[in-house]
Design a protein around this motif. Structure first.
Motif, PDB file in Angstrom:
ATOM      1  N   SER A 125      -2.507  -8.784  -0.951  1.00  0.00           N
ATOM      2  CA  SER A 125      -2.667  -7.349  -1.190  1.00  0.00           C
ATOM      3  C   SER A 125      -2.491  -6.558   0.093  1.00  0.00           C
ATOM      4  CB  SER A 125      -4.074  -7.060  -1.742  1.00  0.00           C
ATOM      5  OG  SER A 125      -4.336  -7.870  -2.861  1.00  0.00           O
ATOM      6  N   GLY A 126      -1.872  -5.404  -0.039  1.00  0.00           N
ATOM      7  CA  GLY A 126      -1.718  -4.542   1.138  1.00  0.00           C
ATOM      8  C   GLY A 126      -0.955  -5.248   2.237  1.00  0.00           C
ATOM      9  N   ASP A 151      -8.171  -9.240  -0.222  1.00  0.00           N
ATOM     10  CA  ASP A 151      -8.456  -7.879   0.186  1.00  0.00           C
ATOM     11  C   ASP A 151      -7.259  -7.407   1.022  1.00  0.00           C
ATOM     12  OD1 ASP A 151     -11.556  -6.251   1.203  1.00  0.00           O
ATOM     13  OD2 ASP A 151      -9.569  -5.448   0.747  1.00  0.00           O
ATOM     14  N   TRP A 152      -7.258  -6.141   1.359  1.00  0.00           N
ATOM     15  CA  TRP A 152      -6.090  -5.533   2.024  1.00  0.00           C
ATOM     16  C   TRP A 152      -6.052  -5.951   3.502  1.00  0.00           C
ATOM     17  CZ3 TRP A 152      -6.486  -4.876  -2.729  1.00  0.00           C
ATOM     18  CH2 TRP A 152      -5.574  -4.142  -3.476  1.00  0.00           C
ATOM     19  N   GLY A 170      -2.330  -0.025  -4.136  1.00  0.00           N
ATOM     20  CA  GLY A 170      -1.407  -1.170  -4.222  1.00  0.00           C
ATOM     21  C   GLY A 170      -0.343  -1.002  -5.280  1.00  0.00           C
ATOM     22  N   MET A 226       0.844  -1.194   0.000  1.00  0.00           N
ATOM     23  CA  MET A 226       0.000   0.000   0.000  1.00  0.00           C
ATOM     24  C   MET A 226       0.879   1.244   0.000  1.00  0.00           C
ATOM     25  SD  MET A 226      -3.082   0.298   2.683  1.00  0.00           S
ATOM     26  CE  MET A 226      -4.555   1.222   2.296  1.00  0.00           C
TER      27      MET A 226
END
Ligand code: GLC
Length: 692
Positions: free
Chosen positions: A252-253, A234-235, A36, A14
Motif C-alpha cells: 500500500s502507498g 500500511d502505507w 490508495g 497514494m
C-alpha cells in the motif's frame, strides 16, 4: 487473468496530496484522489480499488480541494467510552455511505490496537486497552461499513501500540501473551465481522516486520484463524518483495516505500522474483484470489447509484456518540448546573469559544465548511507536516449560552493564570478546559497538559472553589489540581457536535453514561514502562520496546500490581444511581452470569455493568469477560445475562497452539469499574483444550 493483470492488483498508490503533491501517473485522469488506488481489470469486470481513510470520517488531507467536507465523528476512544456496539456499527455505516458518494469502495477503518501506553499518540484512534471491548466495537464498525458494500479493514496488525520510530520499532512480547491480548482482539473481531482486508502494522514484532511476519500472517491469521481476505501493508510498510512469501498480499502507498526503502517491492522486485521462480505461481494466485474474494463477497462490483447521504442525520450520530462517550470522572454535586441558573459563569481556555480539538494524522477529517481554526504545530518526521491544532466548529461556550439563557457567561482564553484568575474571582462558577493535541507519528513525552494549562487550572481553582475541569485529550492526563476542583469531565476529541454534547453534560440536559475504556494512571510510575525507550530520539532511530506486561494490559496490570490508578477502567459517574443485585453464575463450556440492574435514582440513565474474571483456578488474573449498556427509567430493573468468550477464561498454550482452561474454581465479579467490584460469585470449570 494475465500475469500483468495479476500483479496490477498487488499494489496501491497514494493520490496526490499536501505531502505528496505530484500525481502518480498510474492513477488515470478523472479518478478522485485518496489514500490508495489499485487498478482493476475492466475486461473481466474486476473493479479498481479506491481506498480512503479512516476511522473517524472520510479524510481529505489535500486530496480533493473541492470536497465540501465530511462528518467529523468523535474519536474512536469516544465510541470506546460509550461501550455501545450499536454506535460503532452506525458509525461504520456512516463511513461506508460517505465513502460511496465519493466513489470510494474501501474504508481504512477499524483501528483496534490496544491502548497499552497512555503516551501513544494514536490512542484516540483506537477503542480501548481491553481486547474484548476493542474487538466488539471494531467488529461492529466493520460490519457497518461492509453493510454498505464498502470494504473495511481492521488495523494495525499487530502491536502498533506506540508511534516512537514506528518504521524502525521492534515490539517485543511473549508470543502466548500476544495471543491473549492484541491478537485476541483481532481474532474475535475477525470472527465477528470478516473484514475484507487486514492492514499490517509498521513495526516489527519480535524482530520481524509485521508486514513480513510469517508467524503472524501465514501461521496465525491465515492458518490458525483461516482468514480468507487479504493482508495489505500500511502505507510505507512493505520493506521487501519477500514479504509476499511471509503472507503479505498487497503493498500500500507504494510511493512511500520508495521514499523510505528506496524501492516499490511489489512492482519490479516481485516480478523479478516471479520470473526467477522465487515467487511460486500458486502464491501469486492466492494473493490475487484473496483480493477478489473480498471484493466480490462484499459486493463492490455490484454497486448501483450511491445511496443519498443525509448529513444532518450523520451530524445527529456524531452528537449521540459524543453524548454517550463523555465521561464524568469526578463530581461532588456541583454538576449538573441548573438550567435556570442566573449565575456568573467563567468559561476558560481550550479555545472553547471557537471549537473542540481533534487528533492529527491520517484520520483527521475536514468537516463540512472546514475547520473553525487551524493552528500550525509541526514536528519531526513526515507526520509533523499535518500536526496542527484542528478546531472543529462546535463551541462549548456558545452551546452553554444556549442551554443557560439566564446565566451571565464570560470567556477567558486561559492564556495566563493571572488573567484567568481575575475572571474566576468575579464568577460564581468556573468551567476551565484542558486540551492537548495528540496524533499519528508522535508519542507524548509525559501525561501533562501542555501550554501551561495546569497552572491556569490551579490558579482559577485557587480563585474560585466552584471549578469544573473539562478535558479534551486523546489520552489520560495527570491532574496536579485534582483535589482543588469540584468536578472533572473527560470529553476526549468529541467530534463536530462535541460542543453541544459537552454543554448538555454540564447542564444535565443529558445524563452522562460514558465509562473509561482505558485506565487513568496516577502517573507514569504506575505503568509498565515509566521510561519509554526511544522516546525523543531522532526520527529513524532503531528502537525496541519490550511489552513485558504481556497480556496484563491496563486494568489487568493494575490488578496484578495491586496498584490504585487515578481512575479505573470502566469508571464513569451518572446523575442517577444504579444497583446490581442477584448475581448468579453457571459453568459448563464457559461462565454465564445473570444479574439485575436497577435505576435507584430519580432520572433515566444508562449503566454499564461490567463482569470480570478475577481468579482462574487459583491464578489471580483479571479479565473483562462481559459488559452491557442498559438504559433504565427511575425505578426500572432489567435482568442481564452475559456469557464469556471461553478464550478470556483460558491461557494460550504456545506449544500446542490451543487454548486451555484448567480445572478449578473460577471467581467472577460484577462491578461499576475494574476497581468498584460489588458482587462476587464462583463456579467450577473442567479442564478443556480448544480452539486455535
Ligand atoms: C497511515 C496509517 C494508516 C492509514 C494509512 C493510509 O500512515 O498508519 O492507519 O490508514 O496510512 O493513510
Amino acid at each position: 487473468m494475465t500475469d500483468d493483470e495479476r500483479f496490477s492488483l498487488l499494489v496501491s498508490v497514494m493520490g496526490a496530496n499536501s505531502v505528496l503533491p505530484v500525481r502518480d501517473p498510474r492513477i488515470p485522469p478523472g479518478v478522485g484522489m485518496s489514500a490508495g488506488y489499485t487498478p482493476g481489470v475492466p475486461r473481466l469486470g474486476v473493479p479498481a480499488l479506491r481506498s480512503t481513510d479512516g476511522s473517524l470520517g472520510i479524510t481529505n488531507p489535500g486530496y480533493r480541494p473541492t470536497d465540501k467536507g465530511a462528518t467529523a465523528l468523535p474519536a474512536s476512544i469516544v465510541v470506546g467510552a460509550s461501550f455501545n456496539p450499536v454506535l460503532a456499527r452506525e458509525s461504520g455505516a456512516l463511513l461506508g455511505r460517505e465513502a460511496r458518494i465519493r466513489g470510494f469502495n474501501m474504508v481504512l477503518g477499524g483501528g483496534i490496537n490496544l491502548q497499552r501506553d497512555p503516551r501513544n499518540g494514536r490512542n484516540f484512534e483506537y477503542y480501548s486497552e481491553d481486547p474484548l471491548l476493542s474487538a466488539v466495537l471494531g467488529a461492529e464498525a466493520v460490519n457497518g461499513t461492509q453493510g454498505e458494500a464498502v470494504i473495511s479493514t481492521l488495523k494495525h496488525y499487530s502491536l502498533n501500540c506506540n508511534e516512537t520510530n514506528r518504521h524502525w520499532l521492534d515490539a517485543i512480547i511473549d508470543p502466548a501473551a500476544h495471543r491473549e491480548s492484541d491478537l485476541l482482539a483481532f481474532q474475535i473481531a475477525i470472527e465477528r465481522s470478516q473484514p475484507g482486508s487486514i492492514m499490517t502494522a509498521y513495526n516489527k514484532v519480535n524482530g520481524e516486520y509485521a508486514s513480513g511476519n510469517s508467524l503472524l500472517l501465514n501461521d496465525i491469521l491465515k492458518g490458525a484463524w483461516g482468514y480468507k481476505g487479504w493482508a495489505m501493508s500500511d502505507w510505507g510498510a512493505t520493506v521487501s518483495w519477500d514479504f509476499a512469501l511471509s503472507g503479505l498480499d498487497q503493498e500500500s502507498g507504494a510511493q512511500i516505500d520508495d521514499i523510505l526503502w528506496k524501492a516499490e517491492p511489489f512492482t519490479g522486485p516481485l516480478r523479478e522474483a516471479y520470473a526467477n521462480g522465487k515467487l511460486p505461481r500458486e502464491r501469486l494466485s492466492d494473493m490475487v484470489r484473496r483480493i477478489l474474494a473480498s471484493s466480490y463477497t462484499i459486493g463492490i462490483d455490484r454497486w448501483g447509484p450511491a445511496p443519498k447521504v443525509d448529513m444532518a442525520k450523520h451530524n445527529d450520530l456524531a452528537l449521540e456518540v459524543a453524548r454517550q462517550g463523555i465521561v464524568v470522572l469526578k463530581n461532588d454535586g456541583l454538576l449538573p448546573l441548573p438550567a435556570d441558573t442566573n449565575a456568573k459563569i467563567a468559561v476558560i481556555g481550550g479555545h472553547a469559544q471557537e471549537g473542540v480539538p481533534t487528533g492529527t494524522g491520517s484520520s483527521a477529517v475536514v468537516p463540512e465548511g472546514g475547520y473553525a481554526a487551524v493552528v500550525k504545530i509541526g514536528g519531526p518526521g513526515p507526520m509533523g507536516i499535518g500536526r496542527n491544532l484542528f478546531l472543529l466548529p462546535t463551541s462549548p461556550f456558545a452551546e452553554l449560552k444556549k442551554l443557560l439563557p439566564n446565566a451571565r457567561i464570560y470567556f477567558d482564553p486561559g492564556q495566563s493564570p493571572a488573567e484567568a484568575a481575575l475572571l474566576a474571582l468575579r464568577s460564581d462558577v468556573v468551567i476551565v478546559f484542558g486540551i492537548r493535541v495528540e496524533g499519528e507519528g508522535f508519542d507524548l513525552p509525559d501525561l501533562s497538559l501542555p501550554w501551561g494549562q495546569d497552572a491556569v487550572i490551579s490558579a482559577v481553582a485557587a480563585a474560585n472553589s466552584k471549578t469544573i475541569v473539562v478535558l479534551e485529550t486523546g489520552n489520560p492526563v495527570r491532574m496536579p489540581w485534582h483535589d482543588k476542583v469540584r468536578a472533572v469531565v473527560q470529553a476526549w476529541y468529541p467530534g463536530q457536535a462535541g460542543g453541544q454534547a459537552i454543554a448538555e453534560t454540564l447542564t444535565g440536559s443529558l445524563n452522562p453514561s460514558g465509562r473509561l475504556p482505558l485506565t487513568f494512571p496516577a502517573g507514569l510510575a504506575q505503568t509498565p514502562r515509566p521510561r519509554l525507550s526511544g522516546l525523543g530520539t531522532p526520527w529513524g532511530t532503531p528502537t525496541t520496546i519490550r511489552y513485558n506486561e504481556g497480556a496484563e494490559v491496563g486494568y489487568r496490570w493494575f490488578a496484578k500490581e495491586r496498584a490504585k490508578p487515578l481512575y479505573a477502567f470502566g469508571h464513569g459517574l451518572s446523575y442517577t444511581h444504579f444497583v446490581h443485585e442477584n448475581l448468579a453464575v453457571r459453568g459448563g463450556e464457559t461462565v454465564t452470569a445473570t444479574f439485575t440492574v436497577t435505576n435507584s435514582g430519580a432520572r433515566e440513565g444508562a449503566d454499564v455493568p461490567q463482569l470480570y474474571l478475577i481468579d482462574a483456578a487459583g491464578d489471580k488474573r483479571m479479565r473483562l469477560i462481559g459488559f452491557d449498556r442498559v438504559v433504565l427509567k427511575p425505578g426500572e430493573s432489567k435482568r442481564v445475562t452475559l456469557s464469556a468468550d471461553p478464550r478470556l477464561l483460558a491461557r494460550f498454550d504456545e506449544k500446542v497452539g490451543r487454548w486451555r482452561i484448567v480445572a478449578g474454581r473460577y471467581r467472577v465479579a460484577l462491578g461499576m469499574s475494574a476497581e468498584d467490584l460489588r458482587l462476587h460469585a464462583e463456579v467450577a470449570l473442567a479442564t478443556r483444550v480448544f480452539g486455535t
